[in-house]
Design a protein around this motif. Sequence first.
Motif, short mmCIF file in Angstrom:
data_model
loop_
_atom_site.label_atom_id
_atom_site.label_comp_id
_atom_site.label_asym_id
_atom_site.label_seq_id
_atom_site.Cartn_x
_atom_site.Cartn_y
_atom_site.Cartn_z
N THR A 84 0.83 -1.21 0.00
CA THR A 84 0.00 0.00 0.00
C THR A 84 0.86 1.26 0.00
O THR A 84 0.63 2.19 -0.77
CB THR A 84 -0.92 -0.02 1.25
OG1 THR A 84 -1.71 -1.21 1.18
CG2 THR A 84 -1.82 1.18 1.32
N SER B 41 -5.13 -3.03 3.87
CA SER B 41 -3.69 -3.14 4.11
C SER B 41 -3.40 -3.90 5.41
O SER B 41 -3.91 -3.55 6.47
CB SER B 41 -3.09 -1.74 4.18
OG SER B 41 -1.84 -1.77 4.85
N GLU C 166 4.71 -11.87 10.26
CA GLU C 166 4.06 -12.36 9.03
C GLU C 166 5.00 -13.30 8.29
O GLU C 166 6.22 -13.21 8.42
CB GLU C 166 3.72 -11.21 8.07
CG GLU C 166 4.96 -10.56 7.52
CD GLU C 166 4.77 -9.66 6.30
OE1 GLU C 166 3.88 -9.90 5.47
OE2 GLU C 166 5.57 -8.71 6.19
N GLU D 168 -0.77 -12.36 -3.36
CA GLU D 168 -0.09 -12.43 -2.07
C GLU D 168 -0.80 -13.38 -1.11
O GLU D 168 -2.02 -13.32 -0.98
CB GLU D 168 -0.04 -11.02 -1.46
CG GLU D 168 1.29 -10.70 -0.86
CD GLU D 168 1.58 -9.20 -0.83
OE1 GLU D 168 2.74 -8.87 -0.91
OE2 GLU D 168 0.65 -8.40 -0.70
C1 GLP Z 1 4.47 -6.26 0.58
C2 GLP Z 1 5.26 -7.38 1.22
C3 GLP Z 1 4.38 -8.29 2.05
C4 GLP Z 1 3.52 -7.49 2.99
C5 GLP Z 1 2.71 -6.48 2.23
C6 GLP Z 1 1.86 -5.63 3.14
O1 GLP Z 1 3.77 -6.69 -0.54
N1 GLP Z 1 5.95 -8.18 0.21
O2 GLP Z 1 5.23 -9.15 2.80
O3 GLP Z 1 2.65 -8.35 3.70
O4 GLP Z 1 3.58 -5.64 1.50
O5 GLP Z 1 1.13 -4.75 2.34
P1 GLP Z 1 -0.25 -4.12 2.79
O6 GLP Z 1 -0.04 -3.41 4.07
O7 GLP Z 1 -0.61 -3.20 1.67
O8 GLP Z 1 -1.23 -5.25 2.95
#
Ligand code: GLP
Length: 241
Positions: free
Chosen positions: A92, A165, A221, A147
């Motif tokens: 994001t 997000s 995560e 993802e």
């Molecule tokens: C990126 C990382 C992921 C993470 C994600 C979080 O894509 N590769 O490991 O989980 O960002 O993004 P958001 O906060 O938009 O869900």
Amino acid sequence: RRICRDPANHQPLAYLRLRQAIRNVVQQHDVEPGHALPSERDLALVLKLSRVTVRKAIAGLVEEGLLTQRHGAGTFIAERIVKPMSRLTSFTEDLRERGLRPRSEFFERVIGEVTPEESMAMNLSPGSLVVRLHRLRYGQDEPLAIERSVVPASVLPDPMLVRDSLYEALEQLGCRPRRALQRLRAVSLNAQQARLLHVAVGSAGLNIERRSFLDDGRVVEFTTSWYRGDIYDFVAELHTD
Ligand code: GLP
């Protein structure tokens, strides 16, 4: 070589000449990403070429990654998203920084028991509960990445706290990761991934595995992503020490 030459005059075929001409214009005149190309019909008319020739030239440039096509909207100079690798940012944030609107489509947003592989990767005891997210991630309505994230339920008690997000939800819980290990691998996208990402089967993709940690060492995560190789550049700053 024989395929590329017109035996009659030893000139490259018309579509290859056009392809080179478009490439030259884009590269030499620094045409802005996102800039729209005239329609196939107009190009054919102005250049006095057949539409088949124009279509073949454009298809080649789309495959090269110089152009992108959006259904119904037309053909555009491709955008590349350059992401510095050393900053622990979210999808994001990366998109917003570039003025692109992020969005997620959820295939899965559930709570369940950790699998043996996950419990090893995340250092969780068997039987622990985890939240599982499976998302298709968009920028300006274009699919950019698939993802799959696993987060301990001890960190994120309810999957529905993730509205779009994951990092925003973690931030609100005071559990934003502080450190991460990331592995990046080149892959070719399989049929299902290619369909979701609107690219041809076998296109280049970047497979990224990220394990993020809290200050106290707990894993926040375990995320596996498949990014479109035609759009994303990952850039790392390197130091000698
Ligand atoms: C990126 C990382 C992921 C993470 C994600 C979080 O894509 N590769 O490991 O989980 O960002 O993004 P958001 O906060 O938009 O869900």
